[in-house]
Design a protein around this motif. Structure first.
Motif, PDB file in Angstrom:
ATOM      1  N   GLY A  63      18.919 -15.979   0.471  1.00  0.00           N
ATOM      2  CA  GLY A  63      20.163 -16.397  -0.591  1.00  0.00           C
ATOM      3  C   GLY A  63      20.624 -15.510  -1.634  1.00  0.00           C
ATOM      4  N   ASP A  64      20.275 -14.112  -1.096  1.00  0.00           N
ATOM      5  CA  ASP A  64      20.782 -13.110  -2.270  1.00  0.00           C
ATOM      6  C   ASP A  64      22.003 -12.474  -1.812  1.00  0.00           C
ATOM      7  N   SER A  65      22.710 -11.504  -2.491  1.00  0.00           N
ATOM      8  CA  SER A  65      23.831 -10.914  -2.257  1.00  0.00           C
ATOM      9  C   SER A  65      23.152  -9.250  -2.531  1.00  0.00           C
ATOM     10  N   ILE A  66      24.026  -8.469  -1.600  1.00  0.00           N
ATOM     11  CA  ILE A  66      23.288  -7.080  -1.637  1.00  0.00           C
ATOM     12  C   ILE A  66      24.430  -6.004  -1.802  1.00  0.00           C
ATOM     13  N   CYS A  67      23.982  -4.978  -2.294  1.00  0.00           N
ATOM     14  CA  CYS A  67      24.809  -3.645  -2.331  1.00  0.00           C
ATOM     15  C   CYS A  67      24.171  -2.573  -2.021  1.00  0.00           C
ATOM     16  N   TRP A  68      24.526  -1.655  -0.807  1.00  0.00           N
ATOM     17  CA  TRP A  68      23.709  -0.553  -0.292  1.00  0.00           C
ATOM     18  C   TRP A  68      23.752   0.606  -1.370  1.00  0.00           C
ATOM     19  N   LEU A  69      22.737   1.504  -1.676  1.00  0.00           N
ATOM     20  CA  LEU A  69      23.032   2.730  -2.086  1.00  0.00           C
ATOM     21  C   LEU A  69      23.117   3.963  -1.197  1.00  0.00           C
ATOM     22  N   GLU A  70      24.079   4.978  -1.601  1.00  0.00           N
ATOM     23  CA  GLU A  70      24.112   6.036  -1.086  1.00  0.00           C
ATOM     24  C   GLU A  70      23.780   7.048  -1.722  1.00  0.00           C
ATOM     25  N   ALA A  71      23.270   8.126  -1.084  1.00  0.00           N
ATOM     26  CA  ALA A  71      22.602   9.218  -1.741  1.00  0.00           C
ATOM     27  C   ALA A  71      24.052  10.248  -2.043  1.00  0.00           C
TER      28      ALA A  71
END
Length: 209
Positions: A63-71
């Protein structure tokens, strides 16, 4: 140094470890602020389960929402974290000879009442994820707020071996291929940074996506 040695010893002995001082509190606070900014700017999306043709939105499971991190993004908190993560990856390689070559991380936001059913992080069709990492970001968290990470025995996934409260700056690492785990629903919005150390390169990750 003593804290890091204890972290590695626990990982070696039981396949998982918890630390409350492995990452600077100032960095945790900066990452929390960054997660709020990205959420308000609409950069999060509902998380899916499965890979490729089996990829699906299953809110009954996750049930989560995510946001990918970029180096390399122009956010100092992001770059500082990836530098810290690269150092940890190198130390894990020196200690356990894992051949880790890359990492991937995302922010995760669980609204009240939502969690993630029991699962293992390593996909059946891809065995590159080796070490899972979870860093908790909420500024405050009480025992009654719930949202614990439940770890289960590799030999018996019905046997719970540890329940970890998501307190600020608490770090959890565990074997991606052997430790079943579950995120319990919380009473308040739960913020974390989650990811994996992998034994493939960034180029290979992109080709496999």
């Amino acid at each position: 140094m003593r804290s890091q040695e204890a972290l590695f010893q626990s990982l070696q002995d039981q396949g998982w470890a918890v630390s409350d001082d492995a990452i600077p509190l100032s960095l945790q606070e900066s990452l929390y602020r960054q997660s709020q900014t990205l959420w308000q700017a609409g950069h999060f999306h509902e998380a899916h389960v499965g890979r490729r043709e089996n990829n699906a939105l299953r809110t009954d499971i996750r049930g989560d929402s995510i946001c990918w991190l970029e180096a390399g993004e122009p956010l100092m908190e992001n770059n500082d974290f990836f530098s810290w993560a690269a150092d940890l990856r190198q130390e894990l390689n020196q200690r356990f000879y894992l051949g880790l070559r890359s990492e991937e991380f995302h922010f995760a936001r669980y609204p009240p009442g939502h969690g993630y059913k029991k699962h293992i992080d390593q996909h059946r069709s891809s065995q590159h994820r080796k070490i899972s990492v979870v860093l908790y970001l909420n500024p405050q968290w009480a025992s009654g707020d719930g949202g614990e990470l439940c770890l289960y025995s590799p030999g018996n996934e019905e046997h719970e071996i540890q329940r970890v409260l998501p307190q600020p700056a608490r770090l959890v690492i565990f074997r991606s291929d052997t430790i079943p785990h579950e995120v319990l629903p919380a009473q308040q919005t739960r913020w974390s940074l989650s990811g994996w150390f992998r034994n493939d390169s960034e180029l290979e990750m992109g080709l496999a996506a």
